[in-house]
Design a protein around this motif. Structure first.
Motif, short mmCIF file in Angstrom:
data_model
loop_
_atom_site.label_atom_id
_atom_site.label_comp_id
_atom_site.label_asym_id
_atom_site.label_seq_id
_atom_site.Cartn_x
_atom_site.Cartn_y
_atom_site.Cartn_z
N TRP A 1 0.72 -1.27 0.00
CA TRP A 1 -0.11 -0.05 -0.09
C TRP A 1 0.77 1.36 0.00
N VAL A 2 2.10 1.33 0.18
CA VAL A 2 2.91 2.32 0.05
C VAL A 2 4.01 2.21 -1.17
N HIS A 3 5.07 1.31 -1.07
CA HIS A 3 6.01 1.52 -2.21
C HIS A 3 5.44 0.81 -3.36
N ILE A 4 4.61 -0.18 -3.41
CA ILE A 4 4.39 -0.58 -4.69
C ILE A 4 3.40 0.29 -5.59
N PRO A 5 2.32 0.86 -4.94
CA PRO A 5 1.61 1.85 -5.57
C PRO A 5 2.31 3.03 -6.32
N PHE A 6 3.39 3.56 -5.59
CA PHE A 6 4.19 4.46 -6.05
C PHE A 6 5.07 3.87 -7.20
N GLU A 7 5.59 2.94 -7.16
CA GLU A 7 6.33 2.26 -8.38
C GLU A 7 5.30 1.97 -9.50
N GLU A 8 4.40 1.43 -9.29
CA GLU A 8 3.22 1.05 -10.28
C GLU A 8 2.99 2.61 -11.00
N ALA A 9 2.60 3.57 -10.31
CA ALA A 9 2.57 4.76 -11.05
C ALA A 9 3.58 5.33 -11.91
N LYS A 10 4.75 5.11 -11.37
CA LYS A 10 5.89 5.67 -11.97
C LYS A 10 6.08 4.84 -13.25
N MET A 11 6.00 3.52 -13.16
CA MET A 11 6.11 2.59 -14.30
C MET A 11 4.88 2.81 -15.46
N ARG A 12 3.62 3.05 -15.14
CA ARG A 12 2.78 3.33 -15.96
C ARG A 12 2.99 4.70 -16.59
N ARG A 13 3.55 5.91 -15.85
CA ARG A 13 3.56 6.87 -16.63
C ARG A 13 4.87 6.92 -17.55
N GLN A 14 5.79 6.21 -17.30
CA GLN A 14 6.86 5.98 -18.11
C GLN A 14 6.83 4.99 -19.14
N PHE A 15 6.01 3.79 -19.06
CA PHE A 15 6.04 2.88 -20.01
C PHE A 15 4.66 2.74 -20.87
N GLY A 16 3.69 3.15 -20.04
CA GLY A 16 2.35 3.29 -20.62
C GLY A 16 1.67 1.87 -20.86
N SER A 17 1.09 1.62 -22.13
CA SER A 17 0.64 0.41 -22.50
C SER A 17 1.70 -0.92 -22.38
N THR A 18 2.76 -0.68 -22.59
CA THR A 18 3.68 -1.71 -22.27
C THR A 18 3.75 -2.36 -20.88
N TYR A 19 3.53 -1.43 -20.10
CA TYR A 19 3.41 -1.62 -18.67
C TYR A 19 2.28 -2.17 -18.39
N ASP A 20 1.17 -1.79 -18.86
CA ASP A 20 -0.26 -2.05 -18.78
C ASP A 20 -0.29 -3.73 -19.05
N ASP A 21 0.12 -4.12 -20.17
CA ASP A 21 0.31 -5.31 -20.89
C ASP A 21 1.02 -6.14 -19.66
N TYR A 22 2.19 -5.77 -19.39
CA TYR A 22 2.94 -6.63 -18.53
C TYR A 22 1.90 -6.99 -17.24
N VAL A 23 1.27 -5.84 -16.70
CA VAL A 23 0.60 -6.15 -15.36
C VAL A 23 -0.66 -7.23 -15.64
N GLY A 24 -0.95 -7.05 -17.08
CA GLY A 24 -1.99 -8.07 -17.27
C GLY A 24 -1.60 -9.61 -17.25
N ARG A 25 -0.27 -9.78 -17.51
CA ARG A 25 0.26 -11.04 -17.66
C ARG A 25 0.95 -11.37 -16.43
N VAL A 26 1.41 -10.84 -15.58
CA VAL A 26 2.08 -11.06 -14.36
C VAL A 26 1.54 -10.46 -13.13
N ARG A 27 1.27 -11.22 -12.20
CA ARG A 27 0.56 -10.64 -10.71
C ARG A 27 1.48 -10.09 -10.16
N ARG A 28 0.72 -9.21 -9.10
CA ARG A 28 1.64 -8.39 -8.24
C ARG A 28 2.55 -9.26 -7.35
N TRP A 29 1.85 -10.20 -6.85
CA TRP A 29 2.58 -11.06 -5.76
C TRP A 29 3.23 -12.37 -6.34
#
Length: 154
Positions: free
Chosen positions: A125-153
């Motif tokens: 609830w602190v570190h991962i949301p910060f990192e995910e927002a940063k990655m989403r801003r930086q890598f956009g749909s490429t990151y969203d595709d990755y999130v769709g394939r690989v679970r958070r934990w």
């Protein structure tokens, strides 16, 4: 409660150490009140040592790919989806949670089991949301595709 941005100033391994030491202090105050069936030293040692493979492997992959390891860096040079990142988006945090669980299992005092819960909560609830927002801003749909394939934990 500290706000998330303040909590980001300390790296996750430092938070894990703080939580383990705090749980140990509480356990000591309670005269190391054991949970029924605990401690389990061999299982605890395994849980506290084997999971180091995940963060070490992740660090090796980051170094090989030439990107930042620091989770609070403003940007990352590359989105990593190989090595342990094929199976979990957060192998370093997963390793920390399991290591602190191993310490709790080894000691067996019930307050020690608060440490892995706190490590999970801080990461989730602190570190991962910060990192995910940063990655989403930086890598956009490429990151969203990755999130769709690989679970958070896992």
């Amino acid at each position: 409660m500290m706000e998330a941005s303040s909590m980001l100033k300390l790296p996750p391994p430092v938070w894990a150490l703080v939580y383990v030491l705090l749980a140990a202090a509480i356990s000591w105050q309670l005269d190391w009140l054991k949970m029924p069936g605990f401690p389990l030293p061999l299982l605890g040692i395994a849980l506290a040592t084997v999971p180091w493979i995940l963060p070490v492997w992740a660090i090796i992959v980051f170094r090989r790919e030439g990107t930042e390891i620091n989770p609070t860096s403003p940007t990352n040079r590359k989105l990593i989806a190989t090595g342990p990142y094929r199976h979990t988006r957060n192998p370093m945090y997963l390793g920390l949670v399991i290591v602190t669980l191993g310490i709790a299992v080894s000691i067996g005092a019930w307050p020690m089991f608060l440490a892995p819960i706190a490590v999970f909560a801080t990461a989730n609830w602190v570190h991962i949301p910060f990192e995910e927002a940063k990655m989403r801003r930086q890598f956009g749909s490429t990151y969203d595709d990755y999130v769709g394939r690989v679970r958070r934990w896992v």
